[in-house]
Design a protein around this motif. Sequence first.
Motif, short mmCIF file in Angstrom:
data_model
loop_
_atom_site.label_atom_id
_atom_site.label_comp_id
_atom_site.label_asym_id
_atom_site.label_seq_id
_atom_site.Cartn_x
_atom_site.Cartn_y
_atom_site.Cartn_z
N PHE A 194 0.75 -1.21 -0.01
CA PHE A 194 -0.18 0.01 0.14
C PHE A 194 1.01 1.32 0.02
CE2 PHE A 194 -3.72 2.57 0.94
CZ PHE A 194 -3.01 3.61 1.83
N ILE A 195 0.47 2.17 -0.84
CA ILE A 195 1.21 3.43 -0.86
C ILE A 195 0.29 4.52 -0.39
CG2 ILE A 195 2.28 5.29 -2.21
CD1 ILE A 195 2.89 3.18 -4.35
N ILE A 196 -0.86 4.65 -1.00
CA ILE A 196 -1.82 5.85 -0.55
C ILE A 196 -3.20 5.44 -1.24
CG2 ILE A 196 -1.35 7.15 -2.70
CD1 ILE A 196 -1.11 9.93 -1.07
N GLN A 197 -4.14 6.00 -0.43
CA GLN A 197 -5.78 6.17 -0.88
C GLN A 197 -6.43 7.18 -0.72
OE1 GLN A 197 -8.16 3.75 1.80
NE2 GLN A 197 -8.26 2.22 0.44
N GLY A 198 -7.30 7.24 -1.49
CA GLY A 198 -8.33 8.52 -1.50
C GLY A 198 -9.64 8.16 -2.13
N TYR A 199 -10.35 9.26 -2.10
CA TYR A 199 -12.02 9.39 -2.67
C TYR A 199 -12.05 10.48 -3.54
CZ TYR A 199 -16.87 9.14 -2.95
OH TYR A 199 -18.11 9.07 -3.70
N LYS A 200 -11.59 11.71 -3.25
CA LYS A 200 -11.66 12.70 -4.39
C LYS A 200 -10.71 13.75 -3.79
CE LYS A 200 -16.15 13.57 -4.03
NZ LYS A 200 -17.38 14.34 -4.32
N THR A 201 -10.52 14.59 -4.58
CA THR A 201 -9.52 15.75 -4.44
C THR A 201 -8.08 15.40 -4.28
OG1 THR A 201 -10.04 16.05 -2.17
CG2 THR A 201 -11.47 17.63 -3.82
N LYS A 202 -7.41 15.92 -3.16
CA LYS A 202 -6.07 15.64 -2.97
C LYS A 202 -5.79 14.80 -1.63
CE LYS A 202 -1.48 17.73 -2.61
NZ LYS A 202 -0.82 18.99 -2.59
N VAL A 203 -4.89 13.94 -1.58
CA VAL A 203 -4.46 13.23 -0.33
C VAL A 203 -2.94 13.34 -0.19
CG1 VAL A 203 -4.56 11.10 1.10
CG2 VAL A 203 -6.52 11.82 -0.34
N THR A 204 -2.39 13.50 0.93
CA THR A 204 -1.00 13.32 0.91
C THR A 204 -0.51 12.71 2.05
OG1 THR A 204 -0.79 15.49 -0.29
CG2 THR A 204 1.09 14.82 1.07
N ASN A 205 0.40 11.82 1.96
CA ASN A 205 1.04 11.08 3.30
C ASN A 205 2.45 11.39 3.03
OD1 ASN A 205 2.15 9.21 1.20
ND2 ASN A 205 0.30 7.75 1.98
N GLU A 206 3.16 10.60 3.98
CA GLU A 206 4.71 10.70 3.98
C GLU A 206 5.48 10.35 2.75
OE1 GLU A 206 2.84 9.24 5.86
OE2 GLU A 206 3.52 6.87 5.90
N VAL A 207 4.79 9.66 2.07
CA VAL A 207 5.65 9.11 0.74
C VAL A 207 5.02 9.59 -0.42
CG1 VAL A 207 6.58 7.20 2.15
CG2 VAL A 207 4.21 7.02 0.54
N ALA A 208 3.77 10.07 -0.70
CA ALA A 208 3.21 10.40 -2.01
C ALA A 208 1.93 11.29 -1.77
CB ALA A 208 2.74 9.09 -2.49
N SER A 209 1.61 11.81 -3.07
CA SER A 209 0.48 12.63 -2.88
C SER A 209 -0.61 11.86 -4.24
CB SER A 209 0.54 14.06 -3.51
OG SER A 209 1.09 14.66 -2.40
N LEU A 210 -1.72 11.97 -3.83
CA LEU A 210 -2.73 11.33 -4.97
C LEU A 210 -3.82 12.45 -5.46
CD1 LEU A 210 -4.09 9.05 -6.18
CD2 LEU A 210 -5.17 8.25 -4.15
N PHE A 211 -4.03 12.79 -6.53
CA PHE A 211 -4.81 13.63 -7.01
C PHE A 211 -5.82 13.03 -7.92
CE2 PHE A 211 -1.96 17.34 -6.11
CZ PHE A 211 -0.93 16.79 -6.33
N ILE A 212 -7.12 13.55 -7.60
CA ILE A 212 -8.33 12.85 -7.91
C ILE A 212 -9.40 13.90 -8.44
CG2 ILE A 212 -10.39 11.21 -7.68
CD1 ILE A 212 -8.85 10.13 -5.33
N PRO A 213 -9.79 14.03 -9.61
CA PRO A 213 -10.50 15.09 -10.35
C PRO A 213 -11.83 14.83 -9.94
CG PRO A 213 -9.99 13.56 -11.87
CD PRO A 213 -9.25 13.22 -10.82
#
Lengths: 113, 115
Positions: free
Chosen positions: A46-65
């Motif tokens: 596991f790296i990162i998880q999100g539902y919408k918009t932007k999520v950031t943790n210590e290793v990565a960011s996740l962008f969801i339109p």
Amino acid sequence: LAKTTQPISMDSYEGQEVNITCSHNNIATNDYITWYQQFPSQGPRFIIQGYKTKVTNEVASLFIPADRKSSTLSLPRVSLSDTAVYYCLVALNYGGATNKLIFGTGTLLAVQP
Amino acid sequence: EAGVAQSPRYKIIEKRQSVAFWCNPISGHATLYWYQQILGQGPKLLIQFQNNGVVDDSQLPKDRFSAERLKGVDSTLKIQPAKLEDSAVYLCASSFGGVGGETQYFGPGTRLLVL
């Protein structure tokens, strides 16, 4: 047929930012988008998880339109040890009440010195 | 915290033989998944259990594959008879609840080669 697609491979150099996009056109309404990293002979991690918009943790960011039909994993300042295959995992709706967990096609990230 | 355990790590069999894989999920995780990962591809979900009930087995080739999770903890996946195209890594994963794409924790996998 609903599916998830990713670029087959990407090349980068140490210290650069890398963005990997996953397209998922039939994503289920209420499920999360999750990204995993996989090294040879190991299970995905596991790296990162999100539902919408932007999520950031210590290793990565996740962008969801807003339409959630794609997601972008952002790895800041990659190092040689980030060389791996990266997968998105989403629940796709094939019609009706059934959602299917589907892994993306995977992106091989090669980081060079 | 111990991770997901799988055994064996490697197995070589001839076509038409049978094989079984075992998985022990993280303690307290209600949901268990079995995936098949063919070389160069992403994992494909074969079956998902929540406790000892099946949530999704739509991609499990039921004429030759079977899986069980009798007491809602350990699970076994069986192939009988095996075909050449079953050569793959079989991954087991578990998650705490299993609802809405919850984080899955993967074991190291069992690498199967069918000759």
